[in-house]
Design a protein around this motif. Structure first.
Motif, short mmCIF file in Angstrom:
data_model
loop_
_atom_site.label_atom_id
_atom_site.label_comp_id
_atom_site.label_asym_id
_atom_site.label_seq_id
_atom_site.Cartn_x
_atom_site.Cartn_y
_atom_site.Cartn_z
N ILE A 49 0.82 -1.22 0.00
CA ILE A 49 0.00 0.00 0.00
C ILE A 49 0.86 1.27 0.00
O ILE A 49 0.42 2.32 -0.45
CB ILE A 49 -0.96 -0.02 1.21
N LEU A 51 2.69 2.17 2.90
CA LEU A 51 2.88 2.66 4.27
C LEU A 51 4.29 2.36 4.75
O LEU A 51 4.80 3.01 5.66
CB LEU A 51 1.86 2.00 5.21
N LEU A 52 4.92 1.36 4.17
CA LEU A 52 6.32 1.03 4.47
C LEU A 52 7.11 1.18 3.18
O LEU A 52 6.62 0.82 2.10
CB LEU A 52 6.45 -0.41 4.98
N LYS A 69 -0.28 7.38 -5.51
CA LYS A 69 -1.49 8.06 -5.02
C LYS A 69 -2.72 7.69 -5.85
O LYS A 69 -3.80 7.46 -5.30
CB LYS A 69 -1.25 9.58 -5.07
N ARG A 72 -4.07 4.34 -5.06
CA ARG A 72 -4.75 4.27 -3.75
C ARG A 72 -6.20 4.74 -3.82
O ARG A 72 -6.99 4.44 -2.92
CB ARG A 72 -3.97 5.10 -2.71
N ASN A 81 -4.12 -3.35 13.29
CA ASN A 81 -4.21 -2.63 14.57
C ASN A 81 -4.51 -1.17 14.29
O ASN A 81 -3.61 -0.38 14.08
CB ASN A 81 -2.90 -2.76 15.35
N ARG A 83 -7.17 2.40 14.97
CA ARG A 83 -8.16 3.07 15.81
C ARG A 83 -8.69 4.24 15.01
O ARG A 83 -8.00 4.74 14.12
CB ARG A 83 -7.49 3.56 17.10
N MET A 100 -11.35 12.18 1.97
CA MET A 100 -9.94 11.89 1.68
C MET A 100 -9.80 11.11 0.37
O MET A 100 -8.79 11.20 -0.31
CB MET A 100 -9.31 11.10 2.84
N GLY B 89 -2.56 4.04 15.69
CA GLY B 89 -3.01 3.34 14.48
C GLY B 89 -3.97 4.16 13.64
O GLY B 89 -4.40 3.72 12.58
N ILE B 90 -4.32 5.37 14.11
CA ILE B 90 -5.20 6.25 13.33
C ILE B 90 -4.55 6.60 11.99
O ILE B 90 -5.20 6.66 10.96
CB ILE B 90 -5.52 7.54 14.14
N LEU B 92 -2.69 4.90 10.07
CA LEU B 92 -2.71 3.84 9.04
C LEU B 92 -3.87 4.07 8.07
O LEU B 92 -3.71 3.96 6.86
CB LEU B 92 -2.86 2.47 9.70
N ALA B 93 -5.04 4.39 8.64
CA ALA B 93 -6.22 4.59 7.79
C ALA B 93 -6.11 5.88 6.99
O ALA B 93 -6.62 5.95 5.88
CB ALA B 93 -7.48 4.61 8.66
N ILE B 94 -5.43 6.88 7.53
CA ILE B 94 -5.31 8.17 6.82
C ILE B 94 -4.27 8.07 5.71
O ILE B 94 -4.53 8.45 4.57
CB ILE B 94 -4.95 9.29 7.82
N ALA B 95 -3.10 7.53 6.05
CA ALA B 95 -1.99 7.53 5.07
C ALA B 95 -2.24 6.56 3.92
O ALA B 95 -1.58 6.66 2.89
CB ALA B 95 -0.68 7.18 5.78
N ALA B 96 -3.18 5.63 4.10
CA ALA B 96 -3.49 4.69 3.01
C ALA B 96 -4.42 5.31 1.97
O ALA B 96 -4.66 4.72 0.92
CB ALA B 96 -4.11 3.43 3.58
N LYS B 97 -4.94 6.48 2.29
CA LYS B 97 -5.86 7.14 1.37
C LYS B 97 -5.08 7.86 0.26
O LYS B 97 -3.88 8.09 0.40
CB LYS B 97 -6.73 8.15 2.15
N PRO B 98 -5.77 8.24 -0.82
CA PRO B 98 -5.04 8.89 -1.93
C PRO B 98 -4.68 10.34 -1.65
O PRO B 98 -5.07 11.25 -2.39
CB PRO B 98 -6.01 8.76 -3.11
N ILE B 99 -3.98 10.56 -0.55
CA ILE B 99 -3.46 11.90 -0.26
C ILE B 99 -1.99 11.75 0.11
O ILE B 99 -1.59 10.71 0.65
CB ILE B 99 -4.22 12.60 0.90
N SER B 100 -1.20 12.76 -0.17
CA SER B 100 0.23 12.64 0.10
C SER B 100 0.50 12.95 1.56
O SER B 100 -0.31 13.59 2.24
CB SER B 100 1.01 13.60 -0.80
N ARG B 101 1.65 12.52 2.01
CA ARG B 101 2.04 12.83 3.40
C ARG B 101 2.21 14.34 3.58
O ARG B 101 1.97 14.87 4.66
CB ARG B 101 3.35 12.10 3.74
N GLN B 103 0.37 16.60 2.24
CA GLN B 103 -0.97 17.14 2.50
C GLN B 103 -1.40 16.87 3.94
O GLN B 103 -2.01 17.72 4.58
CB GLN B 103 -1.98 16.52 1.54
N ASP B 286 8.32 5.12 8.02
CA ASP B 286 7.51 3.90 7.93
C ASP B 286 6.39 3.97 8.94
O ASP B 286 6.59 4.40 10.07
CB ASP B 286 8.38 2.67 8.22
N LEU B 287 5.21 3.51 8.51
CA LEU B 287 4.06 3.54 9.43
C LEU B 287 3.66 2.12 9.84
O LEU B 287 3.83 1.20 9.10
CB LEU B 287 2.88 4.24 8.76
#
Lengths: 313, 287
Positions: A49, A51-52, A69, A72, A81, A83, A100, B89-90, B92-101, B103, B286-287
């Motif tokens: 994805i 993230l890493l 992007k 995604r 894990n 929240r 988003m 872990g919040i 993870l859900a945000i950074a996986a979306k189609p927005i850049s870090r 942003q 890394d997240l």
């Protein structure tokens, strides 16, 4: 291919999270990624994805580089894990995630109730997330992953916090996604879940893929047959010739055969060689048997399957 | 970016630190108002110079505490802005979306920045209102000072968000608090140095010590240029006010010579640099 990787490697301070991962997942597959806790399943998904950052190797998702992007936009992801902002309501969270994704308000107005219904949360969306149980939060996470009507959805242990009813509902969602030709990448250590939903599987241990392929190639067709007979030693010789594995246990001969088609052959071997057949029972090979068998293998001499290497070049 | 900024702003309003900060601010303003009321009551009506001098000194002292409150709210609300989202872990859900870090980072900066600027404005205006109401003190430099005061937390926020990309929430909070402390003490040391050099022109040893103290102040200002902004706020307020110049120099909250234009440019560049560092660090994390 929807997902393609070649020797994808992620090291954490020199220690392998995953190593030389070669995957090839085509459109519409429900791909089960199996391994014990700490095997590197989440590391692989997070690397796919974006993230890493991979330490080595290469890969594409939806034909674009890892972490892209645009790719995604078409990816749904339920982290293991996670929240959410607990002060938001379920609906507000989905609106936030929809924004988003760049989804229009008009689309979200129809889509949010639809995904809430899919995960069984319709009517509960106005409550604050802090009042949700773990299972409800898990369902909300799945709803968020489904929000953009993704082409591929990564589910990292989606049923870990769910009760049996919730698990069944998630299985139904996965089956529906398959019927819509969506690609599902399912990380799980719950073998029964994978067995019931996936058509392809890969087994990972210590960050290395030990084996992968069609689920039916691992479990389908293969049969374990228990035979009780009397007769000459020639019978055993003939049985060995048509079997994959044979061993005796307390007067009972246990035979692993490639398919059901071999069963009449076994019976005929006994009879044609003048033997008497007293008992013949069969049972299929479960994913658990396969899993335990594969996890017992060493990880020393792993190489990328040659067809994957060739495809990715 | 706007989506993240909007959510961050809402989140900030929901945070206990801001709510607690607001309660403490009201308490502080109440105590300040009461104290100034009793001080102002005993000054004879014909002692206008004394009244205005006292008003100026009390205003700068009040703004010193106001600045501290703003700094504390800034540090404690932003120290975990990114790190706590990663830890929980919040992210993870945000950074996986189609927005850049980028942003995500800028959205956090904008959302927190807006809330902190509004808070700073309220504190500044309230402090000035109290002094104006009791001492009838007003300054031509009010608006310039107000803008500068409101921009102060943006400098601190840039550093804090940068720290939040690689330090733990607690670690970043401690780091920022200490950095702010060093900047404030450095500013006071610089003031002493400037006073010593102006009073002991003939004593070589004294001027040597004075220049060392001044140098320490300059260095800490370069490390975190928040205190120099605060001193410029005071300078604008008092120079544009009715207090005679000879009398306003003897306060540790004021600078005799205001921070230069170069210092303001340095502060703006410093803020942008830390925003850039933060984006770079967060983009590679890394997240």
């Amino acid at each position: 291919m929807v997902i393609e990787t070649l020797n994808l490697t992620k090291l954490y301070d020199g220690k392998p999270g995953c190593r030389d991962i070669c995957l090839s997942v085509s459109e519409g597959q429900v791909f089960g990624f199996l391994g014990p806790n700490g095997a590197g399943k989440s590391t692989v998904v997070k690397t796919l994805i974006g993230l890493l950052r991979p330490t080595d190797g290469q890969g594409t998702v939806l034909g674009r580089p890892l972490g892209d992007k645009e790719a995604r936009r078409k990816i749904g992801y339920l982290p293991e894990n996670f929240r959410f902002q607990e002060w938001l309501s379920g609906r507000e969270l989905l609106e936030f995630h929809g924004a988003m994704y760049g989804l229009e308000r008009r689309y979200l107005k129809e889509r949010i109730p639809a995904v809430l219904e899919m995960v069984g949360l319709l009517g509960r969306e106005k409550g604050r997330i802090r009042s949700y149980s773990k299972g409800m939060q898990q369902r909300l996470g799945i709803a968020s992953a489904l929000l953009p009507d993704p082409e591929i959805i990564f589910l990292d242990e989606p049923t870990s916090a769910l009760d049996p009813i919730g698990r069944k509902e998630i299985r139904e969602i996965i089956k529906n996604l398959r019927s819509e030709s969506k690609t599902v990448f399912l990380n799980s250590h719950l073998l029964s879940e994978v067995e019931m939903t996936c058509d392809h599987v890969a087994f990972i241990k210590d960050g290395i893929i030990l084996d992968q392929g069609r689920l039916s190639n691992f479990t389908g067709g293969k049969q374990v047959v228990s035979l009780r007979y009397t007769g000459s030693p020639r019978i055993m010789e003939s049985i060995r010739a048509v079997s994959q594995e044979v061993f005796s246990d307390n007067g009972l001969v246990k035979v692993t055969v490639a398919s059901e088609d071999v069963l009449p052959v076994l019976a005929s071997i006994v009879v044609r060689n003048g033997g008497n057949l007293y008992e013949m029972t069969t049972s299929g090979i479960s994913l658990e048997d396969v899993f335990m068998d594969i996890m017992g293998e060493t990880t020393d001499d792993y190489h990328c399957p040659t067809h994957l290497s060739r495809d990715a070049e | 970016m706007i989506t993240i900024a909007r959510l961050t702003f809402r989140e900030m309003l929901n945070k206990k630190i801001l709510q607690l900060g607001l309660i403490l601010t009201v308490l502080y303003l109440g105590v300040l108002g009461l104290g100034l009321y009793y001080i102002g009551k005993d000054i004879p009506a014909n002692a206008e110079v004394v009244r205005m001098t006292l008003a100026g000194e009390l205003l700068t002292a009040g703004l010193f505490v106001s600045g501290m409150l703003v700094a504390l709210v800034t540090v404690f609300s932003s120290a975990g802005a990114i790190s706590s989202d990663i830890e929980s872990g919040i992210m993870l859900a945000i950074a996986a979306k189609p927005i850049s870090r980028t942003q995500v980072f800028l959205g956090k900066y904008a959302g927190l920045g807006l809330a902190l600027v509004v808070y700073s404005l309220l504190v500044f205006v309230a402090t000035n209102m109290i002094v104006w109401r009791i001492f009838h003190f007003h300054s031509d430099g009010f608006f310039g000072a107000m803008v500068l005061f409101a921009l102060q937390p943006l400098v601190l926020l840039a550093v804090s968000l940068w720290g939040s990309t690689f330090l733990s929430t607690l670690g970043n909070g401690v780091f920022m608090f200490m950095l702010y402390g060093v900047a404030v003490i450095g500013g006071m040391v610089e003031y002493v140095g400037v006073q010593m050099s102006s009073m002991a022109l003939n004593a070589a040893s004294a001027t040597g010590a004075a220049s060392s103290l001044t140098m320490i102040g300059i260095l800490t200002s370069l490390l975190l240029p928040v205190d120099s902004m605060y001193r410029l706020v005071n300078y604008l307020l008092l120079q544009g006010g009715p207090v005679p110049e000879q009398l306003i120099r003897f306060t540790p909250f004021l600078t005799i010579t205001p921070p230069s234009l170069e210092m303001l440019v340095y502060t703006a560049g410093y803020t942008l640099l830390f925003i850039g560092f933060g984006i770079y660090k967060f983009s590679r994390r890394d997240l």
